[in-house]
Design a protein around this motif. Structure first.
Motif, PDB file in Angstrom:
ATOM      1  N   ARG A 168       0.838  -1.212   0.000  1.00 49.65           N
ATOM      2  CA  ARG A 168       0.000   0.000   0.000  1.00 49.65           C
ATOM      3  C   ARG A 168       0.868   1.255   0.000  1.00 49.65           C
ATOM      4  N   GLU A 169       2.064   1.155   0.573  1.00 49.75           N
ATOM      5  CA  GLU A 169       2.985   2.286   0.558  1.00 49.75           C
ATOM      6  C   GLU A 169       3.797   2.323  -0.738  1.00 49.75           C
ATOM      7  N   TYR A 170       4.104   1.134  -1.270  1.00 51.23           N
ATOM      8  CA  TYR A 170       4.963   0.987  -2.452  1.00 51.23           C
ATOM      9  C   TYR A 170       4.201   1.232  -3.747  1.00 51.23           C
ATOM     10  N   ASP A 171       2.972   0.717  -3.839  1.00 55.82           N
ATOM     11  CA  ASP A 171       2.190   0.803  -5.077  1.00 55.82           C
ATOM     12  C   ASP A 171       0.698   0.773  -4.740  1.00 55.82           C
ATOM     13  N   PRO A 172       0.182   1.825  -4.111  1.00 56.06           N
ATOM     14  CA  PRO A 172      -1.205   1.801  -3.601  1.00 56.06           C
ATOM     15  C   PRO A 172      -2.257   1.550  -4.675  1.00 56.06           C
ATOM     16  N   GLN A 173      -2.003   1.955  -5.909  1.00 59.80           N
ATOM     17  CA  GLN A 173      -2.993   1.790  -6.967  1.00 59.80           C
ATOM     18  C   GLN A 173      -3.215   0.320  -7.323  1.00 59.80           C
ATOM     19  N   ARG A 174      -2.233  -0.521  -7.060  1.00 60.82           N
ATOM     20  CA  ARG A 174      -2.334  -1.931  -7.444  1.00 60.82           C
ATOM     21  C   ARG A 174      -2.380  -2.852  -6.228  1.00 60.82           C
ATOM     22  N   ALA A 175      -2.663  -2.292  -5.044  1.00 60.54           N
ATOM     23  CA  ALA A 175      -2.644  -3.083  -3.816  1.00 60.54           C
ATOM     24  C   ALA A 175      -3.681  -4.208  -3.837  1.00 60.54           C
ATOM     25  N   SER A 176      -4.861  -3.930  -4.370  1.00 58.10           N
ATOM     26  CA  SER A 176      -5.911  -4.962  -4.426  1.00 58.10           C
ATOM     27  C   SER A 176      -5.524  -6.082  -5.379  1.00 58.10           C
ATOM     28  N   GLU A 177      -4.976  -5.697  -6.529  1.00 57.58           N
ATOM     29  CA  GLU A 177      -4.514  -6.707  -7.498  1.00 57.58           C
ATOM     30  C   GLU A 177      -3.396  -7.546  -6.892  1.00 57.58           C
ATOM     31  N   TRP A 178      -2.463  -6.881  -6.199  1.00 58.08           N
ATOM     32  CA  TRP A 178      -1.359  -7.591  -5.564  1.00 58.08           C
ATOM     33  C   TRP A 178      -1.880  -8.618  -4.569  1.00 58.08           C
TER      34      TRP A 178
END
Length: 222
Positions: free
Chosen positions: A98-108
């Motif tokens: 969420r800190e590193y790539d918040p836009q893709r957190a759900s996909e991750w």
């Protein structure tokens, strides 16, 4: 599942952890079996943080990348019990995503739970509870196996052998107190020229087999 996903996306993994912890403590407080499998939450949390920061920076970055994590190797607990280490790892890694790539957190989250998280346990009851625990993350759980992690032959060994050299991070609390002898240790290097070997010693040997080059092993020991 939708409510759990919403909580994770909002960064409130702690609430889901609290729900499952209360369920475990109130449902199984008097059962000796649970005492043999449950690792104290503060111990699991500390070990996950140690393992995370011990990873090579490149490996850690790939595991936190929604597009790359699927091929980055696995996070393994070969005696997972109710999935405490696996769940704590997902929570801690997700916080960093969420800190590193918040836009893709759900996909991750979907990718990581489905493809990177692997647990093994020989107790069907424990594995069912692990399914519930990881299912709270709202993603399919495809890599929990009912098997003996020390198996060297048979159908259980098909599971364990397939994991060799793949684990970037092993987090675990192996079974203690059991002693193996005879044919059970003949296929282990630690069993050569010995009459009996403790279960945790055999597991340590398997951890080395399962670890990828440069992989990290964080284990409870006597």
């Amino acid at each position: 599942a939708a409510a759990c996903r919403a909580l994770h996306e909002a960064g409130r993994d702690d609430l889901i952890n609290e729900v499952f912890s209360r369920f475990m403590s109130t449902s199984f407080v008097d059962e000796k079996e649970m005492g043999q499998y449950l690792t104290p939450p503060e111990v699991a949390r500390f070990m996950v943080q140690v393992g995370f920061h011990a990873l090579a920076p490149k490996t850690r970055s790939r595991l936190l990348d929604a597009g790359a994590c699927k091929e980055a190797g696995i996070l393994l607990d070969p005696s997972c019990g109710v999935g405490s280490f696996l769940a704590e790892s997902i929570r801690f890694f997700h916080k960093n995503v969420r800190e590193y790539d918040p836009q893709r957190a759900s996909e991750w989250l979907r990718q990581f739970v489905t493809h990177n998280v692997v647990g093994i346990d020989k107790s069907e009851r424990m594995l069912r509870l692990a399914c519930v625990n990881l299912g709270l993350f709202g993603a399919p759980v495809a890599s929990l196996y009912l098997a003996n992690g020390l198996a060297r032959e048979g159908s259980d060994a098909e599971v364990t052998t397939a994991l060799e050299g793949r684990a970037q991070l092993i987090l675990t609390n192996p079974p203690f107190g059991a002693t193996y002898s005879g044919a059970d240790i003949s296929a282990f290097a630690m069993g050569q020229k010995r009459n009996r070997v403790d279960s945790e010693i055999l597991f340590l040997e398997r951890y080395v087999d399962w670890a990828a080059p440069g992989g990290i092993i964080v284990s409870v020991v006597p």
